[in-house]
Write a protein that holds these residues in place. Structure first.
Motif, PDB file in Angstrom:
ATOM      1  N   MET A 113      22.445  64.857  35.709  1.00 29.99           N
ATOM      2  CA  MET A 113      21.601  65.131  36.867  1.00 29.99           C
ATOM      3  C   MET A 113      21.595  66.631  37.179  1.00 29.99           C
ATOM      4  O   MET A 113      22.598  67.317  36.958  1.00 29.99           O
ATOM      5  CB  MET A 113      22.104  64.354  38.089  1.00 29.99           C
ATOM      6  N   LEU A 118      21.736  64.338  43.577  1.00 31.40           N
ATOM      7  CA  LEU A 118      21.162  63.280  42.751  1.00 31.40           C
ATOM      8  C   LEU A 118      22.229  62.566  41.922  1.00 31.40           C
ATOM      9  O   LEU A 118      22.121  61.360  41.658  1.00 31.40           O
ATOM     10  CB  LEU A 118      20.087  63.854  41.826  1.00 31.40           C
ATOM     11  N   ARG A 122      22.745  58.574  41.951  1.00 32.61           N
ATOM     12  CA  ARG A 122      22.735  57.847  40.690  1.00 32.61           C
ATOM     13  C   ARG A 122      24.003  57.004  40.533  1.00 32.61           C
ATOM     14  O   ARG A 122      23.951  55.840  40.129  1.00 32.61           O
ATOM     15  CB  ARG A 122      22.613  58.840  39.547  1.00 32.61           C
ATOM     16  N   TYR A 206      15.398  59.585  46.923  1.00 33.92           N
ATOM     17  CA  TYR A 206      16.043  60.287  45.814  1.00 33.92           C
ATOM     18  C   TYR A 206      16.018  59.470  44.534  1.00 33.92           C
ATOM     19  O   TYR A 206      16.004  60.016  43.429  1.00 33.92           O
ATOM     20  CB  TYR A 206      17.492  60.639  46.181  1.00 33.92           C
ATOM     21  N   GLU A 209      13.131  60.384  42.413  1.00 34.33           N
ATOM     22  CA  GLU A 209      13.369  61.589  41.624  1.00 34.33           C
ATOM     23  C   GLU A 209      14.171  61.264  40.363  1.00 34.33           C
ATOM     24  O   GLU A 209      13.862  61.745  39.272  1.00 34.33           O
ATOM     25  CB  GLU A 209      14.131  62.627  42.451  1.00 34.33           C
ATOM     26  N   ILE A 210      15.186  60.437  40.536  1.00 34.05           N
ATOM     27  CA  ILE A 210      16.056  60.076  39.416  1.00 34.05           C
ATOM     28  C   ILE A 210      15.277  59.301  38.357  1.00 34.05           C
ATOM     29  O   ILE A 210      15.449  59.530  37.156  1.00 34.05           O
ATOM     30  CB  ILE A 210      17.256  59.257  39.925  1.00 34.05           C
TER      31      ILE A 210
END
Length: 290
Positions: A113, A118, A122, A206, A209-210
């Motif tokens: 990441m 992040l 995750r 988020y 985004e991951i």
């Protein structure tokens, strides 16, 4: 009176506000006597939630179910002779639940990441994928939630926020590594938590985004991790429906059956075994066994 969790109480408050908004907009009133309620009220309420609130069918049914339960309570208290919405049938469609494949889980686990924020999100998501714990449950886990079982393995023993039913899940290698990784995390030490869990809204944002970073073309949400545990991690690897139901903290195995869709990899591997078995049986029958 049974215990009601904070989350359940919040849902009841939201449901109440939906009814208030419906009456204000559609019926032009702030209140209504129970004895004046007719079937038309609930059918118009259904239309309001669907069209004005733009809710999916199953979500609409959940709100109407709550309304019917309130009216049943009124009947039990002799405030009404019968439930005016009793003939309204709440119908549900089995949702096409999104889950991650094992390859996608592996990509998430191995992908580096770009920042700590992040990376933490995750890791929390992966923890749920390998334990089945919902966001609200992971948020409250602490070191006391981890116990050593009589089998020598480390387990999570914690009650679900939603139902107050105990979930007992053995920790696999990846969630154990994640716990170890954050044992000295400042946030976790300050809050007395097992993992650095932020608000649900930010968490889901988020996750988008991951997903993009990992080239996963699925809308990742907190719920997908629980679905993934139920299917890809457990059922697809031969864990019985009864065991999965117990680990998910379901009060009825019927609830677990919604996860029991056979994934393609499981179907393929089982059919290959059947193919070899039938081939051997046919060879023996024909007297050509090698």
């Amino acid at each position: 009176v049974g215990k009601v969790s904070i989350k359940s109480w919040e849902r009841l408050e939201i449901a109440k506000n939906k009814v208030i908004a419906f009456m204000a907009k559609e019926l032009k009133c702030k209140d209504k006597n129970l004895v004046d309620l007719k079937m038309a009220f609930v059918t118009e309420y259904e239309h309001f939630l669907t069209v004005q609130q733009k809710m999916q069918s199953n979500t609409v049914m959940k709100y109407i179910k709550i309304l019917k339960q309130v009216l049943n309570f009124a009947v039990a208290l002799d405030w009404l002779p019968s439930n005016p919405f009793g003939q309204f049938k709440c119908t549900y469609r089995n949702p096409d639940r999104v889950v991650l494949t094992q390859d996608e889980i592996d990509v998430l686990y191995l992908k580096k990441m770009p920042n700590q924020r992040l990376e933490e999100i995750r890791d929390v998501f992966l923890f749920s994928c390998y334990t089945g714990y919902a966001f609200s449950d992971v948020e409250l886990l602490n070191q006391d939630s981890i116990v050593k079982g009589i089998d020598g393995e480390m387990w999570i023993h914690a009650n679900r926020v939603k139902t107050d039913v105990r979930e007992n899940v053995m920790l696999l290698d990846i969630p154990l590594k994640i716990i170890e990784k954050y044992k000295d995390n400042d946030f976790c030490k300050t809050k007395g938590r097992l993992l650095p869990v932020i608000s649900n809204q930010k968490y889901n944002a988020y996750l988008k985004e991951i997903a993009a970073i990992c080239n996963i073309n699925k809308l990742l949400t907190t719920h997908i991790a629980r679905h993934t545990f139920a299917t890809t991690v457990t059922l697809a690897n031969g864990i019985s429906l009864e065991s999965v139901s117990a680990m998910l903290g379901h009060t009825s195995i019927k609830t677990t059956q919604i996860y029991a869709k056979v994934v393609q990899s499981k179907l393929s591997s089982e059919m290959k075994v059947l193919k070899l078995l039938m081939k051997d049986q046919k060879s023996i029958t024909l007297g050509i066994a090698q």
